[in-house]
Scaffold this active site. Structure first.
Site, mmCIF file in Angstrom:
data_model
loop_
_atom_site.group_PDB
_atom_site.id
_atom_site.type_symbol
_atom_site.label_atom_id
_atom_site.label_comp_id
_atom_site.label_asym_id
_atom_site.label_seq_id
_atom_site.Cartn_x
_atom_site.Cartn_y
_atom_site.Cartn_z
ATOM 1 C CB SER A 123 5.216 -4.577 1.000
ATOM 2 O OG SER A 123 4.621 -3.551 1.782
ATOM 3 C CG HIS A 144 6.889 -8.790 -0.425
ATOM 4 N ND1 HIS A 144 6.487 -8.277 -1.632
ATOM 5 C CD2 HIS A 144 5.953 -8.402 0.482
ATOM 6 C CE1 HIS A 144 5.352 -7.616 -1.463
ATOM 7 N NE2 HIS A 144 5.011 -7.673 -0.195
ATOM 8 C CD GLU A 156 7.864 -9.279 -5.079
ATOM 9 O OE1 GLU A 156 7.701 -8.840 -6.228
ATOM 10 O OE2 GLU A 156 7.726 -8.568 -4.047
ATOM 11 C CG ASN A 194 3.911 -3.631 -4.431
ATOM 12 O OD1 ASN A 194 2.780 -3.815 -4.860
ATOM 13 N ND2 ASN A 194 4.253 -3.945 -3.193
#
Length: 505
Positions: A123, A144, A156, A194
């Site tokens: 991540s 991910h 992802e 993120n």
């Protein structure tokens, strides 16, 4: 390139929470699954834990007993990496350290066939850097998953610099075949979620650090006005302050300490004190036994104004005019080219947050952005020390007459929801312009990955082409550090429909 055949064995290396979750997803989808962990006995423990979760799925009638029994038969703990030799996909979910992942993958390359797809669930690390250690980096991709992997739909699919299109496509289609919602993403710090989610935390912390409002009030405004599932303070207490700050710091450092991603000093102090959130019993809030949750600041009852004058259409807050009339308060509308605002009987003005401050004007109260002004249960107002008390009282009474709780915060430019949404929109436009992902995938990722009420581009379309740019431009004037400087992508978006005659000089 299609998804992996269900007869193809899938391996997961690393049997922590994420590793177990990914293994369960592949197993329930129908694959034979191998589990490996460097610590003796951990793979067997993980297999037992997954089997117990399968039992609970049967109890909840999400699996039949026959499906559970077949899945158990397909789950095999592996004692050595050599037992993964016939796998078509190996996903690593080991320690988030580059050298550890690279060493593992180099070893795997000497075991599996060259057409085996290798993937990382990182991540925070660069997929390109991890794959750089491989002999065949083209077959390496990021997958991910979000925690808990069996429940959250988003994956992802991250292409490193050397990832082959066929490998990324196979990984994407496999994730979709597993019942997930994949989004394609280039290898950029933070990937999609993120990266673009940073302002949700950063702006809440910035308002707190500026003494604009306390955590309970900021969280309440984000939930009850912005429509977010949780506020930034309660969410980071759930995630873990150390985990959340580590991600923020990783993105900031990966972008060469770009001021837009600067970590919060207040959060750093929280981590240093060991107050990491729910897992330690104390974070922004006290989670100890018997501790009472602090209440948001809520204004006392005030009388509504006898009438309001609407100058302009109020832009994104235009639906307020209908609500005011429904509350029995007369509205007189006047066309104004100079702005959009409500004028109160005292002569003071009520203006939607625009990146400016109340202290700059004679008598202005700002109100925050809401996802839906009809459904919102709380509205934030901001005023300066120079604002007439009667103006603030009339503004408070107006929103209370609409059935809203009112929180009065400090004279913070952009307030809470407005500045947060504007920065999220800006980062999303910047990401598309730099080839990180498509608008559709970014909206999908933010709705599914962090439960935003709208994706950034859905917000942008609703608020208007120029709204986010104008607010950030005003914020940038008041904080010229660069944190709020609109990106070139947002500038282009805001001005794309402008039709100007003449030529450039």
């Amino acid at each position: 390139m299609t998804a992996l055949d269900l007869s193809s064995p899938v391996a997961v290396v690393g049997t922590g929470t994420m590793g177990q979750g990914i293994a369960q997803v592949a197993l329930v989808a129908g694959h034979p699954v191998r589990l490996y962990d460097a610590l003796p006995g951990r793979a067997r423990q993980a297999a037992d834990a997954i089997a117990a979760r399968l039992d609970r799925l049967v109890e909840k009638e999400r699996l039949t007993r026959a499906e559970r029994d077949a899945a158990r038969d397909r789950l095999l703990p592996a004692g050595t990496l050599a037992e993964l030799a016939d796998c078509s996909l190996v996903v690593e979910a080991v320690l988030e350290r580059l050298e550890v992942k690279q060493e593992l993958l180099r070893e795997l390359e000497g075991i599996v066939d060259d057409d085996c797809l290798l993937a990382t669930n990182t991540s925070s690390l660069s997929v390109t850097a991890i794959g750089g250690a491989l002999r065949v980096p083209g077959r390496f991709v990021g997958l991910h998953f979000f925690n808990p992997a069996p429940l959250l739909p988003l994956v992802e699919v991250v292409s490193g610099f050397a990832t082959d299109v066929t490998s990324a496509t196979r990984a994407y289609e496999t994730a979709r075949a597993w019942g997930k919602t994949p989004v394609a993403c280039a290898d950029t710090p933070g990937f999609i979620v993120n990266r673009i989610a940073r302002p949700f935390y950063a702006e809440a912390f910035a308002v707190y650090e500026a003494q604009g409002a306390d955590p309970a009030t900021i969280d309440a405004v984000l939930r009850e006005s912005g429509g977010f599932r949780m506020g930034a303070f309660e969410l980071t207490d759930l995630i873990g302050q150390d985990v959340n700050e580590s991600v923020t710091r990783s993105v900031w450092e990966s972008f060469f300490q770009d001021v837009r991603f600067t970590p919060s000093l207040a959060q750093r102090r929280l981590v240093e004190s060991g107050r990491l959130g729910r897992k330690t019993g104390h974070g922004w809030y006290d989670h100890g036994g018997g501790a009472e949750r602090p209440e948001p600041d809520t204004a006392e009852h005030r009388q509504p104004p006898a009438y309001v004058v609407a100058e302009g259409d109020l832009g994104p807050a235009s639906e307020l005019l209908a609500l005011i009339r429904e509350a029995g308060i007369p509205v007189r509308e006047e066309d104004e080219d100079s702005g959009t605002r409500l004028v109160l009987p005292s002569g003071g003005q009520l203006v939607l947050a625009d990146g400016q401050t109340s202290v700059e004007f004679r008598d202005v109260v700002y109100f925050d952005l809401a996802l839906d002004y009809r459904k919102a249960t709380r509205i934030a107002l901001s005023a300066s020390q120079d604002t007439a008390p009667q103006t603030l009282a009339e503004a408070t009474g107006l929103f209370q007459a609409l059935g809203k709780k009112v929180s009065v915060i400090g004279d913070v430019p952009g307030m809470i929801v407005a500045r947060t949404v504007a920065r999220i929109i800006d980062l999303a436009h910047d990401a598309v312009a730099k080839g990180v992902a498509t608008e559709e995938d970014i909206d999908t990722a933010m709705r599914l990955g962090v439960n935003y009420p709208l994706g950034p581009f859905e917000w942008s379309r609703r608020l208007g082409r120029y709204w986010a740019y104008a607010l950030l431009d005003d914020l940038h004037v008041r904080d010229p550090s660069g944190r709020y400087a609109p990106s070139l992508a947002l500038y282009r978006h805001a001005h794309a429909s402008d039709k100007r005659e003449g030529t450039a000089s």
